[in-house]
Design an enzyme around this catalytic site. Structure first.
Site, PDB file in Angstrom:
ATOM      1  N   ASP A 136     -14.266   6.604   8.535  1.00 27.16           N
ATOM      2  CA  ASP A 136     -14.245   7.948   9.125  1.00 27.16           C
ATOM      3  C   ASP A 136     -13.377   7.939  10.376  1.00 27.16           C
ATOM      4  O   ASP A 136     -13.552   7.100  11.263  1.00 27.16           O
ATOM      5  CB  ASP A 136     -15.677   8.358   9.466  1.00 27.16           C
ATOM      6  CG  ASP A 136     -15.803   9.815   9.893  1.00 27.16           C
ATOM      7  OD1 ASP A 136     -14.795  10.396  10.334  1.00 27.16           O
ATOM      8  OD2 ASP A 136     -16.904  10.357   9.803  1.00 27.16           O
ATOM      9  N   HIS A 180      -3.439   1.919   0.589  1.00 29.54           N
ATOM     10  CA  HIS A 180      -3.388   2.222  -0.831  1.00 29.54           C
ATOM     11  C   HIS A 180      -2.823   1.063  -1.649  1.00 29.54           C
ATOM     12  O   HIS A 180      -1.994   0.293  -1.170  1.00 29.54           O
ATOM     13  CB  HIS A 180      -2.509   3.451  -1.080  1.00 29.54           C
ATOM     14  CG  HIS A 180      -2.977   4.681  -0.380  1.00 29.54           C
ATOM     15  ND1 HIS A 180      -2.123   5.694  -0.003  1.00 29.54           N
ATOM     16  CD2 HIS A 180      -4.216   5.081   0.015  1.00 29.54           C
ATOM     17  CE1 HIS A 180      -2.806   6.659   0.589  1.00 29.54           C
ATOM     18  NE2 HIS A 180      -4.074   6.310   0.620  1.00 29.54           N
ATOM     19  N   LYS A 235       7.356  -2.020  -3.308  1.00 25.80           N
ATOM     20  CA  LYS A 235       7.900  -0.873  -2.591  1.00 25.80           C
ATOM     21  C   LYS A 235       8.950  -1.332  -1.578  1.00 25.80           C
ATOM     22  O   LYS A 235       8.779  -2.368  -0.927  1.00 25.80           O
ATOM     23  CB  LYS A 235       6.785  -0.119  -1.845  1.00 25.80           C
ATOM     24  CG  LYS A 235       5.750   0.519  -2.753  1.00 25.80           C
ATOM     25  CD  LYS A 235       4.671   1.231  -1.954  1.00 25.80           C
ATOM     26  CE  LYS A 235       3.655   1.895  -2.855  1.00 25.80           C
ATOM     27  NZ  LYS A 235       2.580   2.572  -2.081  1.00 25.80           N
TER      28      LYS A 235
END
Length: 202
Positions: A172, A66, A75
């Site tokens: 996936d 992300h 962060k």
């Protein structure tokens, strides 16, 4: 003062830091400072954090990769319960390490913290039965600004520990497991991200 040890530019990537707090313990337990602006600034890290977040995830959960597009965040991440493999990928245009990744295991035992500057994608994989994950941000979350990349993009080549499975051209997670057979668990959104080249077409 002097309650942290900072390893800078880990993995040869400018700005990434691993921070180890001083832990004071005896037979009764332990005490540590989880964050000191003074200690950070003494180590040349000048960041104004504005928000703390915490999440809990079960074994095999993989969150990422992300990033925020217009409102990037620095962060400072750590684990207070369990164990995760935490990853940052350099997305800074013009960086000598563009597209390069670095990963570190963060656990409740080692108490290490990972400082990820603005301009990186971030993700983590839970290795323990459960994990509680905490992080500070230097900007607020903007829900319409989220971006992402495929966790298994072969161009980036992240070596997720204990993960078995064969890349089939997409993010996936079907067919991917940990060594003990635990299936990888990704959100529907995280299984639809594209690779680095298709995400950033210069």
């Amino acid at each position: 003062m002097g309650q942290i040890k900072v390893e800078k530019n880990v993995g040869g990537i400018e700005g990434l830091c691993v921070i180890e707090p001083a832990v004071h313990g005896d037979a009764r337990g332990y005490f540590m400072e989880t964050y000191s602006q003074r200690d950070m600034e003494e180590n040349g890290i000048h960041i104004q954090f504005v928000q703390d977040n915490q999440s809990m995830s079960s074994k095999g959960v993989l969150r990422g990769l992300h990033f925020q597009k217009q409102y990037p965040q620095t962060k400072l991440v750590r684990v207070i319960k369990g164990s995760v493999f935490d990853v940052a990928v350099d997305l800074r245009s013009g960086s000598e390490s563009y597209g390069k990744w670095y990963g570190i295991e963060l656990t409740e035992e080692n108490k290490k913290q990972f400082l990820i500057p603005r301009g990186f994608a971030h993700g983590f994989l839970v290795l323990s039965d459960t994990a509680e994950f905490c992080y500070k941000c230097d900007d607020f979350y903007h829900p319409n600004d989220e971006g992402g990349m495929a966790w298994n993009d072969p161009e980036i080549g992240i070596e997720w520990p204990k993960v078995k499975g064969e890349y089939r051209g997409s993010a996936d997670a079907e067919g991917y497991t940990l060594e003990d057979g635990t299936a990888l668990n990704l959100s529907d959104k995280d299984q639809k991200w594209l690779g680095l080249k298709d995400t950033f077409k210069f």
